[in-house]
Enzyme design. Structure first.
Site, mmCIF file in Angstrom:
data_model
loop_
_atom_site.group_PDB
_atom_site.id
_atom_site.type_symbol
_atom_site.label_atom_id
_atom_site.label_comp_id
_atom_site.label_asym_id
_atom_site.label_seq_id
_atom_site.Cartn_x
_atom_site.Cartn_y
_atom_site.Cartn_z
ATOM 1 N N ASP A 37 16.324 -2.902 -40.391
ATOM 2 C CA ASP A 37 15.774 -2.179 -39.240
ATOM 3 C C ASP A 37 15.125 -3.163 -38.263
ATOM 4 O O ASP A 37 14.614 -2.764 -37.209
ATOM 5 C CB ASP A 37 14.825 -1.044 -39.660
ATOM 6 C CG ASP A 37 13.605 -1.532 -40.410
ATOM 7 O OD1 ASP A 37 13.541 -2.740 -40.729
ATOM 8 O OD2 ASP A 37 12.715 -0.704 -40.692
ATOM 9 N N ASP A 45 18.988 -0.477 -44.296
ATOM 10 C CA ASP A 45 17.556 -0.160 -44.313
ATOM 11 C C ASP A 45 17.336 1.322 -44.034
ATOM 12 O O ASP A 45 17.961 1.887 -43.132
ATOM 13 C CB ASP A 45 16.838 -0.967 -43.224
ATOM 14 C CG ASP A 45 15.922 -2.025 -43.794
ATOM 15 O OD1 ASP A 45 15.529 -1.911 -44.978
ATOM 16 O OD2 ASP A 45 15.600 -2.974 -43.057
ATOM 17 N N GLU A 73 10.865 0.290 -47.900
ATOM 18 C CA GLU A 73 9.649 -0.525 -47.991
ATOM 19 C C GLU A 73 8.569 0.188 -48.799
ATOM 20 O O GLU A 73 8.387 1.404 -48.660
ATOM 21 C CB GLU A 73 9.115 -0.825 -46.579
ATOM 22 C CG GLU A 73 10.081 -1.650 -45.747
ATOM 23 C CD GLU A 73 9.541 -1.984 -44.357
ATOM 24 O OE1 GLU A 73 8.367 -1.635 -44.054
ATOM 25 O OE2 GLU A 73 10.295 -2.585 -43.575
ATOM 26 N N GLU A 76 8.509 -10.292 -48.887
ATOM 27 C CA GLU A 76 8.372 -10.884 -47.549
ATOM 28 C C GLU A 76 6.955 -11.419 -47.303
ATOM 29 O O GLU A 76 5.959 -10.720 -47.570
ATOM 30 C CB GLU A 76 8.723 -9.834 -46.474
ATOM 31 C CG GLU A 76 8.587 -10.387 -45.058
ATOM 32 C CD GLU A 76 9.231 -9.518 -43.975
ATOM 33 O OE1 GLU A 76 9.863 -8.507 -44.314
ATOM 34 O OE2 GLU A 76 9.086 -9.878 -42.798
HETATM 35 O O1 KIV Z 1 14.781 -5.424 -41.346
HETATM 36 C C1 KIV Z 1 15.001 -6.536 -41.841
HETATM 37 O O2 KIV Z 1 15.732 -7.367 -41.289
HETATM 38 C C2 KIV Z 1 14.378 -6.843 -43.115
HETATM 39 C C3 KIV Z 1 14.416 -8.283 -43.547
HETATM 40 C C4 KIV Z 1 13.454 -9.049 -42.752
HETATM 41 C C5 KIV Z 1 14.204 -8.408 -44.997
HETATM 42 O O3 KIV Z 1 13.847 -5.995 -43.738
#
Ligand code: KIV
Length: 275
Positions: A44, A83, A115, A182
């Site tokens: 995302d 995501d 997340e 992260e």
């Molecule tokens: O949205 C994204 O690109 C991510 C990465 C930074 C792991 O979640």
């Protein structure tokens, strides 16, 4: 050969590393796939690097499905992880399963990422029970930027470090096949990696994780709004693009493009009849 969740499990067992990059379109996904990247994350981060939002909060299911479709068409061998956007799974376990299902059915993803730690374990369990692989994401979780007070390193105090370890164990217990870590100190990420049976994918979490992920515009120098400390720049494609755009602008304005080689021909006789 298609990378699957079994590729991830085997990598953990054999202590080989998993490579992951983000992508948001067909042609980039195809290039990554052909380079042998194990997994492509339709992150995302789309909100930042493609759509120009300040953060990922505004990204919708519609955005994610649209871009996941394009990536899935280009990623023949890479495992495609999509995501789950903000508020597509936090609201209820039901919403989480329905929206994860859409990313597979409509987007063509092979797995989803969401997340959070303990607080999203009911969602992880329900999605996994529905037959959808889940990659968790702990540490800096950009969808919570407003609650975290900014994009900052996580897990630096004893309490925060303990919570991150507990979250990692909890998402594994809930059925996640991998976890992105992260912006976490290297020693903590390495400790978490050694305690888990599932793959850890680091981004700003040092070299001790089982794999790494980067946002591709960051690693290619195509996005300059903000570059985190953990980004390694592998090329300056942004500079090359700007210079090509400038050259094109000049060529158009001085009429040197298009030249003969880029132009279609027709018999003069035909044209003359039109006068
Ligand atoms: O949205 C994204 O690109 C991510 C990465 C930074 C792991 O979640």
């Amino acid at each position: 050969m298609k990378n699957t969740v079994l590729t991830f499990a085997k990598a953990k067992e054999e202590k080989t590393k998993i490579s992951m990059l983000t992508a948001y379109d067909y042609s980039t996904a195809k290039l990554m796939n052909d380079a042998g990247i194990n997994s492509i994350l339709v992150g995302d981060s789309l909100g930042n690097v493609v759509l120009g939002y300040e953060n990922t909060v505004s990204v919708t299911m519609g955005d994610m499905i649209h871009h996941t479709k394009a990536v899935s068409r280009g990623a023949k061998d890479a495992l495609v992880i999509a995501d789950m956007p903000f508020m597509s799974y936090q609201t209820s376990v039901y919403d989480a399963v329905v929206n994860a299902g859409r990313l597979l059915k409509e987007g063509g993803a092979n797995a989803v990422k969401l997340e959070g730690g303990k607080e999203v374990c009911p969602q992880i369990k329900a999605i996994v029970d529905a037959g959808i692989p889940v990659c968790a994401h702990i540490g800096l979780t950009p969808q919570s930027v407003n609650a975290l007070g900014g994009n900052r390193v996580q897990g630096k105090t004893e309490l925060a470090a303990k919570k991150l370890l507990e979250d990692a164990l909890a998402v594994q217990e809930a059925g996640a096949f991998a976890v992105v870590i992260e912006a976490v100190p290297e020693k903590l990420a390495s400790l978490i990696t050694s305690r888990l049976d599932i793959v850890t994918i680091g981004i700003g979490a040092g070299n001790g994780c089982d794999g790494q992920v980067l946002v591709y515009q960051d690693m290619l120098g195509m996005f300059s709004d903000f570059t985190p400390k953990f980004v390694k720049r592998y090329a300056n494609i942004g500079e090359m693009m700007t210079s090509a755009f400038k050259q094109y602008d000049e060529d158009v304005k001085n009429s040197s493009f298009p030249s003969e080689e880029h132009t279609y021909k027709i018999d003069d006789e035909i044209i003359e009849k039109l006068y």
